[in-house]
Design a protein around this motif. Structure first.
Motif, PDB file in Angstrom:
ATOM      1  N   MET A   1      48.119  71.870   3.672  1.00  0.00           N
ATOM      2  CA  MET A   1      47.475  72.636   4.734  1.00  0.00           C
ATOM      3  C   MET A   1      47.109  74.018   4.177  1.00  0.00           C
ATOM      4  O   MET A   1      47.299  74.307   3.017  1.00  0.00           O
ATOM      5  N   TYR A   2      46.607  74.902   5.019  1.00  0.00           N
ATOM      6  CA  TYR A   2      46.092  76.192   4.556  1.00  0.00           C
ATOM      7  C   TYR A   2      47.116  77.325   4.610  1.00  0.00           C
ATOM      8  O   TYR A   2      46.783  78.473   4.373  1.00  0.00           O
ATOM      9  N   LEU A   3      48.373  77.027   4.917  1.00  0.00           N
ATOM     10  CA  LEU A   3      49.365  78.077   5.109  1.00  0.00           C
ATOM     11  C   LEU A   3      49.505  78.979   3.880  1.00  0.00           C
ATOM     12  O   LEU A   3      49.428  80.207   3.984  1.00  0.00           O
ATOM     13  N   TYR A   4      49.737  78.379   2.712  1.00  0.00           N
ATOM     14  CA  TYR A   4      49.932  79.170   1.491  1.00  0.00           C
ATOM     15  C   TYR A   4      48.654  79.940   1.139  1.00  0.00           C
ATOM     16  O   TYR A   4      48.714  81.096   0.719  1.00  0.00           O
ATOM     17  N   PHE A   6      46.382  81.253   2.987  1.00  0.00           N
ATOM     18  CA  PHE A   6      46.174  82.449   3.807  1.00  0.00           C
ATOM     19  C   PHE A   6      47.439  83.304   3.946  1.00  0.00           C
ATOM     20  O   PHE A   6      47.431  84.315   4.657  1.00  0.00           O
ATOM     21  N   GLY A   7      48.533  82.886   3.307  1.00  0.00           N
ATOM     22  CA  GLY A   7      49.767  83.658   3.392  1.00  0.00           C
ATOM     23  C   GLY A   7      50.426  83.574   4.754  1.00  0.00           C
ATOM     24  O   GLY A   7      51.018  84.555   5.231  1.00  0.00           O
ATOM     25  N   LEU A   8      50.360  82.415   5.391  1.00  0.00           N
ATOM     26  CA  LEU A   8      50.944  82.220   6.716  1.00  0.00           C
ATOM     27  C   LEU A   8      52.293  81.519   6.604  1.00  0.00           C
ATOM     28  O   LEU A   8      52.492  80.657   5.754  1.00  0.00           O
ATOM     29  N   ARG A   9      53.218  81.869   7.493  1.00  0.00           N
ATOM     30  CA  ARG A   9      54.530  81.228   7.485  1.00  0.00           C
ATOM     31  C   ARG A   9      54.607  80.074   8.480  1.00  0.00           C
ATOM     32  O   ARG A   9      55.540  79.272   8.437  1.00  0.00           O
ATOM     33  N   LYS A  10      53.640  80.010   9.401  1.00  0.00           N
ATOM     34  CA  LYS A  10      53.592  78.927  10.380  1.00  0.00           C
ATOM     35  C   LYS A  10      52.156  78.767  10.859  1.00  0.00           C
ATOM     36  O   LYS A  10      51.318  79.657  10.678  1.00  0.00           O
ATOM     37  N   LEU A  11      51.862  77.637  11.475  1.00  0.00           N
ATOM     38  CA  LEU A  11      50.521  77.408  12.005  1.00  0.00           C
ATOM     39  C   LEU A  11      50.280  78.323  13.203  1.00  0.00           C
ATOM     40  O   LEU A  11      51.005  78.221  14.208  1.00  0.00           O
ATOM     41  N   PRO A  12      49.285  79.191  13.147  1.00  0.00           N
ATOM     42  CA  PRO A  12      49.075  80.141  14.245  1.00  0.00           C
ATOM     43  C   PRO A  12      48.391  79.541  15.467  1.00  0.00           C
ATOM     44  O   PRO A  12      48.434  80.133  16.552  1.00  0.00           O
ATOM     45  N   PHE A  13      47.765  78.378  15.303  1.00  0.00           N
ATOM     46  CA  PHE A  13      46.968  77.847  16.413  1.00  0.00           C
ATOM     47  C   PHE A  13      47.386  76.427  16.812  1.00  0.00           C
ATOM     48  O   PHE A  13      46.572  75.613  17.224  1.00  0.00           O
ATOM     49  N   SER A  14      48.674  76.162  16.671  1.00  0.00           N
ATOM     50  CA  SER A  14      49.208  74.885  17.133  1.00  0.00           C
ATOM     51  C   SER A  14      49.069  74.792  18.649  1.00  0.00           C
ATOM     52  O   SER A  14      49.160  75.798  19.365  1.00  0.00           O
ATOM     53  N   LEU A  15      48.868  73.576  19.154  1.00  0.00           N
ATOM     54  CA  LEU A  15      48.700  73.393  20.600  1.00  0.00           C
ATOM     55  C   LEU A  15      50.034  73.295  21.334  1.00  0.00           C
ATOM     56  O   LEU A  15      50.048  73.249  22.563  1.00  0.00           O
ATOM     57  N   THR A  16      51.143  73.249  20.593  1.00  0.00           N
ATOM     58  CA  THR A  16      52.444  73.256  21.254  1.00  0.00           C
ATOM     59  C   THR A  16      52.717  74.663  21.800  1.00  0.00           C
ATOM     60  O   THR A  16      52.346  75.656  21.170  1.00  0.00           O
ATOM     61  N   ASN A 206      48.741  87.575  13.381  1.00  0.00           N
ATOM     62  CA  ASN A 206      49.699  88.620  13.003  1.00  0.00           C
ATOM     63  C   ASN A 206      51.144  88.187  13.226  1.00  0.00           C
ATOM     64  O   ASN A 206      52.048  88.613  12.497  1.00  0.00           O
ATOM     65  N   ARG A 207      51.363  87.329  14.224  1.00  0.00           N
ATOM     66  CA  ARG A 207      52.704  86.807  14.482  1.00  0.00           C
ATOM     67  C   ARG A 207      53.096  85.708  13.504  1.00  0.00           C
ATOM     68  O   ARG A 207      54.259  85.299  13.458  1.00  0.00           O
ATOM     69  N   SER A 208      52.105  85.225  12.740  1.00  0.00           N
ATOM     70  CA  SER A 208      52.342  84.109  11.825  1.00  0.00           C
ATOM     71  C   SER A 208      52.305  84.510  10.362  1.00  0.00           C
ATOM     72  O   SER A 208      52.436  83.651   9.483  1.00  0.00           O
ATOM     73  N   THR A 209      52.104  85.794  10.071  1.00  0.00           N
ATOM     74  CA  THR A 209      51.977  86.240   8.695  1.00  0.00           C
ATOM     75  C   THR A 209      52.627  87.594   8.500  1.00  0.00           C
ATOM     76  O   THR A 209      52.823  88.353   9.460  1.00  0.00           O
ATOM     77  N   SER A 210      52.945  87.892   7.252  1.00  0.00           N
ATOM     78  CA  SER A 210      53.485  89.214   6.909  1.00  0.00           C
ATOM     79  C   SER A 210      52.367  90.177   6.525  1.00  0.00           C
ATOM     80  O   SER A 210      52.588  91.372   6.344  1.00  0.00           O
ATOM     81  N   GLN A 211      51.135  89.648   6.424  1.00  0.00           N
ATOM     82  CA  GLN A 211      49.993  90.486   6.047  1.00  0.00           C
ATOM     83  C   GLN A 211      49.405  91.155   7.286  1.00  0.00           C
ATOM     84  O   GLN A 211      48.330  90.792   7.755  1.00  0.00           O
ATOM     85  N   LEU A 246      38.336  74.678   7.285  1.00  0.00           N
ATOM     86  CA  LEU A 246      37.055  74.616   6.567  1.00  0.00           C
ATOM     87  C   LEU A 246      36.942  75.742   5.547  1.00  0.00           C
ATOM     88  O   LEU A 246      36.436  75.539   4.434  1.00  0.00           O
ATOM     89  N   ALA A 247      37.414  76.932   5.910  1.00  0.00           N
ATOM     90  CA  ALA A 247      37.395  78.052   4.967  1.00  0.00           C
ATOM     91  C   ALA A 247      38.301  77.752   3.777  1.00  0.00           C
ATOM     92  O   ALA A 247      37.947  78.026   2.619  1.00  0.00           O
ATOM     93  N   PHE A 248      39.460  77.184   4.045  1.00  0.00           N
ATOM     94  CA  PHE A 248      40.388  76.791   2.983  1.00  0.00           C
ATOM     95  C   PHE A 248      39.742  75.768   2.054  1.00  0.00           C
ATOM     96  O   PHE A 248      39.854  75.857   0.822  1.00  0.00           O
TER      97      PHE A 248
END
Length: 300
Positions: A1-4, A6-16, A206-211, A246-248
């Motif tokens: 997936m695109y997490l690494y 974009f430097g994300l620790r979790k999926l920011p747009f999960s539907l859960t 912002n809640r899903s990344t340290s950047q 798509l960007a990834f």
């Protein structure tokens, strides 16, 4: 997936409904204020309505987290139940031991006794019902009768309904007028505007990344997501997620209009606006080009 990527620790747009990602925009604040006032003043019912995908389930989970330390919560996420089934469901939420041969005449007094016990320590129990528009009419009437359970000074049960607008239409029926009249407070969730759409996307990232403060989307990408989603949070999530994918895939670190158009084309409930959005941004590009050319000609 695109997490690494974009430097994300979790999926920011999960539907859960992940309450860690809850974005306290004005519509949600007003809904929560309405609920808080209804509970504080001891009202029997409060109703929060909204179209499909406007964040009612997320709001209900956030509410549970906020008030569970002060009040006892009973939660029914799937209320497609007949009157007896909803009584059994409430009894289960209140940790009442029941047997198969227990009659309604025996069940209701047990529920009342348990509510009285809980009321002495924690105040009225708060029953939160999601997707309330799915309840049959006879179940809604059984729900109203529960609010007759009270002490001399307060209700034993307060009910917060989260529902699609169909519930309001249902309550306009004459035989449900007693329930309708008991709903003293209600709030209708609105769709996001363009600014709120951008704030919502930025908040979840912002809640899903340290950047912190890094922008993952261009201004035109935010606008395209807004127009295609119609300001519906669920569609915003879907389009933002697909755009990042798509960007990834292209090795890009920022989502631009082309990635969003690809996401829109792949999303059934959004692609009806695809032609309009393409024309809109093409026109915007032509205006920008004309303005730049004019400025260059003047400078000559």
């Amino acid at each position: 997936m695109y997490l690494y990527h974009f430097g994300l620790r979790k999926l920011p747009f999960s539907l859960t409904p992940d309450t860690e990602l809850f974005c306290s925009l004005p519509s949600y604040k007003e809904a929560l204020n309405t609920i808080h006032f209804a509970l504080t003043t001891g009202e029997a019912f409060c109703l929060v309505s909204g179209e499909v995908g406007t964040g009612k389930t997320m709001l209900s989970r956030w509410l549970i987290n906020k008030i569970s330390e002060q009040r006892i919560i009973a939660y029914l996420p799937n209320p497609v139940l007949n009157p007896r089934e909803i009584k059994l469901a409430l009894a289960s939420e209140l940790n009442i031991r029941i047997t198969k041969n227990l009659t309604d005449d025996q069940l209701v007094p047990r529920i009342q006794k348990r509510l009285i016990e809980l009321n002495k320590k924690h105040g009225p129990v708060v029953l939160i019902i999601d997707e309330a528009q799915t309840m049959p009419d006879e179940t809604l009437e059984a729900l109203r009768l529960f609010t007759n359970l009270e002490t001399e000074t307060s209700k034993l049960l307060q009910i917060v309904l989260f529902a699609q607008p169909e519930l309001i239409e249902k309550l306009n029926q004459k035989h449900l007028r007693q329930l309708r009249q008991r709903i003293a407070f209600q709030y209708r969730l609105s769709r996001f505007n363009r600014i709120e759409t951008q704030q919502y996307i930025e908040h979840r990232i912002n809640r899903s990344t340290s950047q912190k403060g890094h922008s993952f989307f261009s201004s035109s990408a935010y606008s395209a997501i807004f127009y295609a989603s119609g300001g519906i949070p669920r569609l915003v999530n879907i389009l933002a997620h697909k755009s990042l994918m798509l960007a990834f895939g292209k090795g890009r670190r920022k989502v631009r209009i082309n990635e969003v158009l690809g996401a829109i084309n792949d999303t059934q409930d959004a692609n009806s606006n695809l032609r309009f959005i393409k024309r809109l941004f093409l026109a915007g590009g032509l205006v920008l080009f004309s303005s730049s050319a004019l400025a260059y000609w003047i400078l000559l």
